[in-house]
Every structure is written in structure tokens, then in C-alpha cells.
Design a protein around this motif. Structure first.
Motif, mmCIF file in Angstrom:
data_model
loop_
_atom_site.group_PDB
_atom_site.id
_atom_site.type_symbol
_atom_site.label_atom_id
_atom_site.label_comp_id
_atom_site.label_asym_id
_atom_site.label_seq_id
_atom_site.Cartn_x
_atom_site.Cartn_y
_atom_site.Cartn_z
ATOM 1 N N ASP A 40 0.804 -1.225 0.000
ATOM 2 C CA ASP A 40 0.000 0.000 0.000
ATOM 3 C C ASP A 40 0.838 1.277 0.000
ATOM 4 N N GLY A 41 2.161 1.130 0.061
ATOM 5 C CA GLY A 41 3.043 2.298 0.042
ATOM 6 C C GLY A 41 3.190 2.984 1.385
ATOM 7 N N GLU A 42 2.690 2.366 2.448
ATOM 8 C CA GLU A 42 2.811 2.956 3.783
ATOM 9 C C GLU A 42 4.201 2.752 4.374
ATOM 10 N N LEU A 43 4.874 1.687 3.937
ATOM 11 C CA LEU A 43 6.204 1.371 4.440
ATOM 12 C C LEU A 43 7.138 1.195 3.252
ATOM 13 N N GLU A 44 8.190 1.983 3.261
ATOM 14 C CA GLU A 44 9.166 1.924 2.173
ATOM 15 C C GLU A 44 10.023 0.670 2.322
ATOM 16 N N ALA A 45 10.209 -0.037 1.242
ATOM 17 C CA ALA A 45 11.041 -1.244 1.245
ATOM 18 C C ALA A 45 11.540 -1.477 -0.172
ATOM 19 N N PHE A 46 12.506 -2.349 -0.309
ATOM 20 C CA PHE A 46 12.971 -2.705 -1.649
ATOM 21 C C PHE A 46 13.170 -4.204 -1.722
ATOM 22 N N ARG A 47 13.109 -4.691 -2.928
ATOM 23 C CA ARG A 47 13.223 -6.126 -3.168
ATOM 24 C C ARG A 47 14.656 -6.530 -3.452
ATOM 25 N N LEU A 48 14.999 -7.676 -2.924
ATOM 26 C CA LEU A 48 16.252 -8.350 -3.266
ATOM 27 C C LEU A 48 15.817 -9.675 -3.869
ATOM 28 N N GLY A 49 15.935 -9.807 -5.155
ATOM 29 C CA GLY A 49 15.437 -11.017 -5.804
ATOM 30 C C GLY A 49 13.936 -10.946 -6.010
ATOM 31 N N SER A 50 13.327 -12.092 -6.203
ATOM 32 C CA SER A 50 11.901 -12.091 -6.533
ATOM 33 C C SER A 50 10.987 -12.125 -5.317
ATOM 34 N N ARG A 51 11.487 -12.540 -4.146
ATOM 35 C CA ARG A 51 10.600 -12.700 -3.002
ATOM 36 C C ARG A 51 11.083 -12.045 -1.717
ATOM 37 N N THR A 52 12.270 -11.526 -1.697
ATOM 38 C CA THR A 52 12.858 -11.013 -0.459
ATOM 39 C C THR A 52 12.787 -9.492 -0.412
ATOM 40 N N TYR A 53 12.294 -8.960 0.699
ATOM 41 C CA TYR A 53 12.253 -7.521 0.915
ATOM 42 C C TYR A 53 13.197 -7.146 2.047
ATOM 43 N N ARG A 54 13.706 -5.945 1.973
ATOM 44 C CA ARG A 54 14.448 -5.345 3.074
ATOM 45 C C ARG A 54 13.846 -3.970 3.334
ATOM 46 N N PRO A 56 14.486 -0.375 5.237
ATOM 47 C CA PRO A 56 15.422 0.498 5.948
ATOM 48 C C PRO A 56 14.821 0.904 7.299
ATOM 49 N N ALA A 57 15.637 0.918 8.338
ATOM 50 C CA ALA A 57 15.156 1.296 9.669
ATOM 51 C C ALA A 57 14.508 2.678 9.645
ATOM 52 N N LYS A 58 15.038 3.572 8.834
ATOM 53 C CA LYS A 58 14.461 4.927 8.728
ATOM 54 C C LYS A 58 13.028 4.877 8.198
ATOM 55 N N ALA A 59 12.704 3.875 7.369
ATOM 56 C CA ALA A 59 11.349 3.745 6.843
ATOM 57 C C ALA A 59 10.374 3.387 7.959
ATOM 58 N N VAL A 60 10.820 2.570 8.901
ATOM 59 C CA VAL A 60 9.977 2.231 10.049
ATOM 60 C C VAL A 60 9.756 3.484 10.897
ATOM 61 N N GLU A 61 10.809 4.254 11.080
ATOM 62 C CA GLU A 61 10.709 5.515 11.825
ATOM 63 C C GLU A 61 9.720 6.462 11.146
ATOM 64 N N SER A 62 9.777 6.560 9.831
ATOM 65 C CA SER A 62 8.853 7.422 9.078
ATOM 66 C C SER A 62 7.412 6.955 9.228
ATOM 67 N N LEU A 63 7.209 5.643 9.194
ATOM 68 C CA LEU A 63 5.865 5.098 9.373
ATOM 69 C C LEU A 63 5.320 5.478 10.746
ATOM 70 N N LEU A 64 6.143 5.374 11.774
ATOM 71 C CA LEU A 64 5.719 5.734 13.122
ATOM 72 C C LEU A 64 5.364 7.206 13.224
ATOM 73 N N GLU A 65 6.163 8.046 12.606
ATOM 74 C CA GLU A 65 5.923 9.481 12.676
ATOM 75 C C GLU A 65 4.599 9.873 12.026
ATOM 76 N N LYS A 66 4.135 9.077 11.064
ATOM 77 C CA LYS A 66 2.854 9.356 10.405
ATOM 78 C C LYS A 66 1.666 8.963 11.274
ATOM 79 N N GLN A 67 1.890 8.095 12.248
ATOM 80 C CA GLN A 67 0.802 7.607 13.081
ATOM 81 C C GLN A 67 0.437 8.647 14.139
ATOM 82 N N ARG A 68 -0.862 8.807 14.339
ATOM 83 C CA ARG A 68 -1.309 9.713 15.390
ATOM 84 C C ARG A 68 -0.956 9.137 16.752
ATOM 85 N N GLY A 69 -0.561 9.996 17.648
ATOM 86 C CA GLY A 69 -0.271 9.563 18.999
ATOM 87 C C GLY A 69 1.151 9.100 19.222
#
Length: 79
Positions: A40-54, A56-69
Motif C-alpha cells: 500500500d506504500g505505507e512502508l518503504e522497502a525494496f526487493r532483493l530477488g523475486s521474493r525477499t524484501y528489506r 530500511p530502519a528509517k522507513a519504520v521511523e517514518s511510518l511511526l511518525e505518520k501515526q497519530r499519537g
């Protein structure tokens, strides 16, 4: 990296990467939820190969900052 370790010459080597299960465990949600956040584009990630995602820790931080509270909980932790 610890204080005695040299700084990597390649900037991307400095990025802390998390697996989908690591993000799910930390957020206490299922891996399916994390994959949905990525799709859904709420969490930034990238693919390594056809099935593996990684994620970035900063993306988790960004997701948290978007959350109310989030800041309220952060302030409670610092009291």
C-alpha cells in the motif's frame, strides 16, 4: 558500527536494513500486515530477488511518525 570500526566507503553500507519478520516482531503484527504496508506504500522497502524484501530502519521511523499519537507515547517514555 562501534567507535573503533572504520566508516564504510560505500554510503549504502551504512543503512540499517530489517527483514519483514523483524519489522513484524517489533510492531507486534503479522508479516502479512507488513507486506500489506509495503504494497500500500505505507512502508518503504525494496526487493532483493523475486521474493525477499528489506526495510530500511528509517522507513519504520517514518511510518511511526505518520501515526497519530506516536509523539505522545514517545514523550511518556522520556518522563
Amino acid at each position: 558500527m562501534s567507535a573503533g570500526e572504520p566508516t564504510p566507503a560505500i554510503p549504502w553500507m551504512q543503512i540499517k536494513l530489517l527483514t519483514v519478520p523483524q519489522v513484524a516482531k517489533w510492531a507486534q503484527v503479522s508479516t502479512k500486515t507488513v507486506y500489506r504496508w509495503i504494497k500500500d506504500g505505507e512502508l518503504e522497502a525494496f526487493r532483493l530477488g523475486s521474493r525477499t524484501y528489506r526495510v530500511p530502519a528509517k522507513a519504520v521511523e517514518s511510518l511511526l511518525e505518520k501515526q497519530r499519537g506516536y509523539l505522545r507515547f514517545l514523550e511518556m517514555e522520556n518522563e
